[in-house]
Design an enzyme around this catalytic site. Structure first.
Site, PDB file in Angstrom:
ATOM      1  CB  SER A  13      -0.967   0.000   1.184  1.00  0.00           C
ATOM      2  OG  SER A  13      -0.255   0.140   2.375  1.00  0.00           O
TER       3      SER A  13
ATOM      4  CE  LYS B 189      -2.510   2.671   4.993  1.00  0.00           C
ATOM      5  NZ  LYS B 189      -1.665   1.482   5.115  1.00  0.00           N
TER       6      LYS B 189
END
Lengths: 422, 137
Positions: B59, B96
């Site tokens: 991701s 993230k």
């Protein structure tokens, strides 16, 4: 002024750092060989898990209550401890590492420039942010009062984990709430004696007549009394005290009947004791050995001990094994069921220069220090283990560590995993 | 045969100069002697608060963080808008990009959805990613 900073439920908290799924959940850590409980998270304490209780007796209870269990992971704890101590050393000019999870800080001269309670909270939040470990901070004019402040920080949630105890009336109020056995340096035996004398709380001791206390219990307790009254008597020890003895003993899982098995066990203890001796950077000259049968077992009883003096101070495992073997030959008796054995090293010197006996027939091994250093390095690396042939195979003595967590911070192959899957 | 175990921490790098040193006259190169590069001190500013974690998943590929990479994470830094962070969300570490207004954790791969940080979610920032170690082979 002194501060005592310690990590709450240190081993259990270390296990939680890299396991966010365990936040707010009960965790316990077991001793070597998964024997008994040596650390409990706050949640596990609440569930009634006691310090030292036997794992195998209570494993069903742990399972029923979803308590996560770990074998002790000393590689992880030592690394986390080093991080905490190194961070703490930034906050005071002098630091005493008191144990793996607690340290005294010397705030001498800082009380007028800093608000010490705020300073304590800053230490607490920095350690939490940088190591993810919760700490308690107790601050007081003496080490004993700093310990008591720390106890209060732990005991009363409202303190937020930081208690500053420079105010005399606050000291007295708190001392009246502290049971005598919680005072630093007062063991169970002394506190029982004190209770007989009508001294139940820390305040009772602080108010007791100095002369009587000194006469009855000696100068150590007199010092404690003075410290409780705010008079600093116990110095910060920046250099750790050198041990005077090293003991390695264990009871056997299965009774030992023959000398060959006993030799292997004794050799194993000798090896570990020698390792500890080198960690302390000491050499020893007297090697004590004891073997005993179980006192509760039916039949005849036998216990004996001996000590062997080396001709020169040594920290070479080979010398210590040799001495232990000679000792064993002299006290071994066939026909008993032995349940325990141990080795004690004493008569330490740290000197590299040794006066040899002119008539000595024995000489130290050549390059002994280099060989031992190499051995220790290999055995501490976690890559492999080298041991002495006299011990036989490693199988019998290997530690049981069935619930060991990864060496998150010390082994590149065991790093914690972060998901990039959401 | 003599065996010697070398402790890598204690290796002392001694630079060797290619010029010969004329006797009686100091080497003009001596002024330009520098220490060798030490990756530890270059990549790790705060050793006491630095951790390494291994990444699993894709991701963050637009931030050059690939499956199997190792990230160096500094917990001493306060995470600010735009930093790549390690956060624990619902009992799991995730990597993230942090967006402060409104608070969100942004994946860096168009195939993944941002995570809105609501009151309901339990979020803790573990630290800020300072370097990414990617194996070339």
């Amino acid at each position: 002024m002194f501060a005592l900073v310690d990590v709450n439920s240190f081993y259990a908290s270390c296990e939680k750092v890299f396991r966010p799924d365990l936040a707010g959940k009960p965790v316990i850590v077991l001793s070597n060989n998964d024997g008994c409980v040596i650390a409990r998270s706050a949640e596990a304490k609440k569930l009634g898990v006691k310090m030292g209780e036997l794992y195998y007796e209570r494993r069903n209870y742990y399972r029923q209550n979803n308590i996560t269990i770990f074998s002790s992971n000393y590689a992880l704890y030592a690394d986390m401890s080093n991080r905490v101590m190194s961070l703490l050393s930034m906050y005071a000019p002098r630091l005493e590492i008191y144990s793996i999870d607690e340290a005294f800080l010397d705030f001498t001269g800082m009380a007028h420039t800093f608000n010490l309670e705020e300073y304590g909270r800053e230490i607490q939040s920095t350690i939490l942010q940088r190591t993810h470990l919760p700490v308690g901070v107790g601050i007081g004019p003496t080490k004993t009062l700093a310990k008591i402040a720390n106890y209060a920080a732990k005991t009363w949630k409202k303190t937020g984990g930081v208690v500053e105890l420079s105010d005399r009336s606050r000291q007295r109020k708190l001392l009246s709430l502290i049971p005598i056995e919680e005072v630093w340096g007062i063991g169970r035996r002394i506190s029982a004696k004190l209770r007989v004398m009508g001294i139940y709380t820390a305040l009772d001791l602080a108010n007791a007549p100095v002369a009587t206390i000194r006469k009855t219990f000696g100068v150590t307790l007199e010092r404690t009394l003075r410290e409780l009254n705010g008079e600093s008597c116990i110095e910060l020890e920046e250099v750790r005290k050198v041990k005077q003895q090293i003991l390695c003993s264990r009871s056997f899982g299965k009774k030992v009947l023959d000398i060959e098995t006993m030799r292997k066990a004794v050799c194993d203890y000798a090896e570990r004791a020698a390792e500890k001796l080198r960690e302390e950077k000491q050499r020893c000259q007297i090697i004590g050995l004891f073997i005993q049968t179980s006192r509760h077992a039916s039949g005849e009883d036998y216990a004996n001990s001996t000590s062997v003096k080396l001709e020169y101070p040594s920290s070479d495992t080979r010398d210590i094994i040799n001495a232990a073997m000679r000792g064993l030959d002299s006290i071994w008796r066939d026909g008993y069921r032995y349940y325990k054995a141990g080795i004690m090293l004493s008569d330490f010197t740290n000197s590299d220069i040794t006066q040899f006996d002119m008539f000595s027939t024995q000489k130290p091994f050549k390059n002994s220090d280099e060989l031992m250093k190499t051995l220790d390095t290999i055995n501490n690396s976690g890559l492999g283990k080298v041991w002495f042939a006299a011990k036989g195979g490693d199988s019998g003595c290997q530690m049981k560590r069935e619930m060991l967590s990864p060496a998150y911070t010390t082994n590149f192959d065991e790093l914690p995993v972060v998901k990039a899957k959401m | 045969m003599k065996l010697e175990l070398i402790d890598s921490e204690s290796i002392i790098n001694i630079p060797l100069f290619l010029d010969r040193v004329p006797a009686g006259f100091p080497s003009p190169a001596a002024d330009y002697m520098e220490e060798r590069i030490n990756l530890n001190s270059t990549l790790i500013k705060h050793p006491d608060s630095t951790y390494m974690l291994r990444v699993e998943g894709n991701s963050m590929i637009d931030a050059n963080i690939n499956d199997g990479d190792v990230v160096i994470v500094d917990s001493a830094l306060a995470a600010k808008d735009g930093d790549i962070v390690i956060a624990s969300v619902d009992g799991e570490f995730t990597v993230k990009r942090l967006k402060s207004h409104p608070p969100m954790l942004m994946p860096m791969n168009p195939d993944f959805q941002p995570i809105h940080i609501g009151d309901a979610q339990d979020l803790q920032i573990f630290g800020v990613v300072t370097f990414i170690i990617h194996k070339a082979q």
